[in-house]
Design an enzyme around this catalytic site. Structure first.
Site, PDB file in Angstrom:
ATOM      1  N   GLU A  85       4.329  53.115 -76.935  1.00 41.26           N
ATOM      2  CA  GLU A  85       5.233  52.036 -77.295  1.00 41.26           C
ATOM      3  C   GLU A  85       6.066  52.425 -78.508  1.00 41.26           C
ATOM      4  O   GLU A  85       5.528  52.902 -79.515  1.00 41.26           O
ATOM      5  CB  GLU A  85       4.451  50.764 -77.633  1.00 41.26           C
ATOM      6  CG  GLU A  85       3.691  50.164 -76.466  1.00 41.26           C
ATOM      7  CD  GLU A  85       2.922  48.919 -76.841  1.00 41.26           C
ATOM      8  OE1 GLU A  85       2.642  48.118 -75.931  1.00 41.26           O
ATOM      9  OE2 GLU A  85       2.593  48.740 -78.033  1.00 41.26           O
ATOM     10  N   CYS A  86       7.357  52.239 -78.434  1.00 40.50           N
ATOM     11  CA  CYS A  86       8.296  52.351 -79.555  1.00 40.50           C
ATOM     12  C   CYS A  86       8.135  53.665 -80.324  1.00 40.50           C
ATOM     13  O   CYS A  86       8.566  54.715 -79.854  1.00 40.50           O
ATOM     14  CB  CYS A  86       8.151  51.136 -80.465  1.00 40.50           C
ATOM     15  SG  CYS A  86       9.631  50.786 -81.443  1.00 40.50           S
TER      16      CYS A  86
END
Length: 464
Positions: free
Chosen positions: A332-333
């Site tokens: 994620e991210c």
């Protein structure tokens, strides 16, 4: 069960400082405090955890159902003496201007938490009473238990504020704080500095300073007398964190200054399904931990440590080889930035990353996407079947500057802009996205991830 929610009239009024001071004072009294953060924030939860000595949990009425929020609150409260939640933005600020949906006020009413309102008293006098009166009248169903005045210039300034409020309002004043630069937490582009960095000066020193302020300026007895109406007795038992579904699988979770953005409930849901969480540091460890079955890269600040991450070649090689072996990898991210081929930082430097995905990433000087998102899986992927709908949050100062041949598994709709795009970059067993998903938005997320790990185990055993 004793408990309260610390909210504010707006962002930047000092909610975090007040909440941390209350937590520190409770801990100093020998009581166990369970912290929570309203909304999708990762940074405040890190500071809560550091000061309280107990992992902070996220409450969120947009991402999570009412039942999920109640479960988070009640299960986390087991063994605690007091619950302290910190609100987000202003008390009534949420998804829209026409309702309380997604706001701290909605959470307070749902979970029966009394609200302590923090007001920035700098540059104001009698007008502060109009503000308090407005909050009293705006939603009569909300339990406004008291106010704490922040950034008060002097004792005489406080007396003027107190007189105005007591003359016109029914809400009690439960304390105040002078300007105190010594306890200010530095900020950067994603918000407050991370908890691990803030603690480098000494955690005990921070706790003592915050607790001292609360004991000097707050009515702690009154704060400790506030009751949460949602008792933990309404839950038969806390979730069994050791529940196993077959043999244990080991999932590596990067945990250091570069990677620290995780919802603890995500990790708990994985543990409940037989996962052993194995923490490691891409910054400092020279190799992946042994015998891992999967990797879960959360977000954080890889851009601030890009040179060190890029220089740890053995770790990059290990991650690349791990992905090539067919074992599942979810990111994620910030984790996606690490799995990309390269990362261009704000100063123009370009650093080689793991090269697991054919993406080039570039830091930006402003938010690229911000706010809640609805994600629909457009194909079967690590986290679920095609058609599955989940919710999450987007908050990043970077963009994909170029990409090679890579599939997408998500259709993303941003709640604030209404924009839709294809996202969720997938290459074989690797799935990466800018979206931070809360696994309690849909119970199939954790189940699917663990199932994919087990299926990969079986496939490797067959080919071995």
């Amino acid at each position: 069960m004793r408990g309260l929610l610390v909210s504010g009239a707006a962002s930047g009024v000092g909610k975090t400082t007040v909440a941390l001071a209350i937590m520190a004072a409770i801990r100093r009294r020998g009581l166990i405090v369970q912290p929570y953060k309203c909304g999708p924030d990762f940074l405040d939860t890190g500071h809560h955890t550091r000061i309280s000595g107990r992992v902070s949990r996220n409450l969120d009425t947009w991402m999570l159902s009412a039942e999920a929020n109640e479960s988070v609150l009640q299960s986390a409260a087991v063994g605690a003496d007091v619950q302290v939640a910190e609100g987000m933005m202003g008390l009534f600020d949420g998804k829209s201007g026409s309702s309380e949906a997604g706001s701290s006020a909605e959470i307070a009413k749902l979970l029966k938490l009394p609200v302590v309102l923090v007001l920035d008293a700098a540059k104001t006098a009698r007008s502060i009473a109009a503000v308090v009166l407005g909050f009293e009248m705006f939603d009569p169903e909300l339990r406004l238990a008291g106010v704490i005045l922040n950034r008060v210039a002097s004792e005489s300034h406080y007396e003027m504020l107190r007189a105005a409020i007591e003359l016109s309002c029914k809400t009690k004043i439960l304390g105040w704080l002078p300007r105190e630069p010594a306890i200010a937490i530095p900020e950067r582009h994603l918000g407050l500095q991370g908890a691990a960095e803030a603690a480098q000066g000494g955690e005990d020193t921070d706790i003592d300073a915050l607790a001292g302020l609360a004991e000097k300026y707050f009515d702690l007895d009154a704060l400790l007398g506030l009751e949460c109406g949602l008792g933990i007795t309404e839950v038969a038992s806390a979730p069994d964190r050791g529940t196993s579904h077959g043999d244990t699988v080991r999932v590596g979770v990067p945990s250091d200054h570069a990677f620290s953005f995780y919802y603890e409930d995500n990790l708990d849901l994985l543990r409940e399904r037989g996962v052993e969480i194995v923490h490691f540091s891409p910054l400092h460890d020279i190799a992946l931990p042994p015998d891992l079955d999967g990797l879960y890269f959360g977000g954080g600040y890889p851009e601030l440590h890009a040179k060190q991450l890029s220089g740890n070649r053995q770790m990059l090689n290990d991650v690349r080889a791990f992905a090539a072996s067919g074992k599942p990898v979810y990111a994620e991210c910030g984790g996606m930035l690490y799995l990309a081929e390269s990362l261009k930082t704000a100063d123009g430097s370009n650093y080689t990353m793991a090269g697991v995905l054919p993406l080039s990433m570039q830091m930006t000087d402003k938010l690229v996407q911000f706010g809640y998102v609805i994600v629909e899986f457009t194909e079967d992927c690590l986290l679920g079947l095609a058609g599955t709908v989940v919710r999450g949050h987007s908050f990043h100062y970077s963009r994909v500057s170029s990409q090679g041949e890579v599939a997408t598994s998500y259709r993303v709709r941003y709640s604030m802009s209404g924009r839709e795009e294809m996202e969720g970059f997938r290459r074989r067993n690797v799935l990466a996205s800018y979206i931070h998903l809360h696994f309690r938005t849909n119970s199939t997320i954790a189940e699917s991830f663990v199932a994919a790990i087990r299926q990969a185990q079986v496939a490797r055993a067959v080919t071995a």
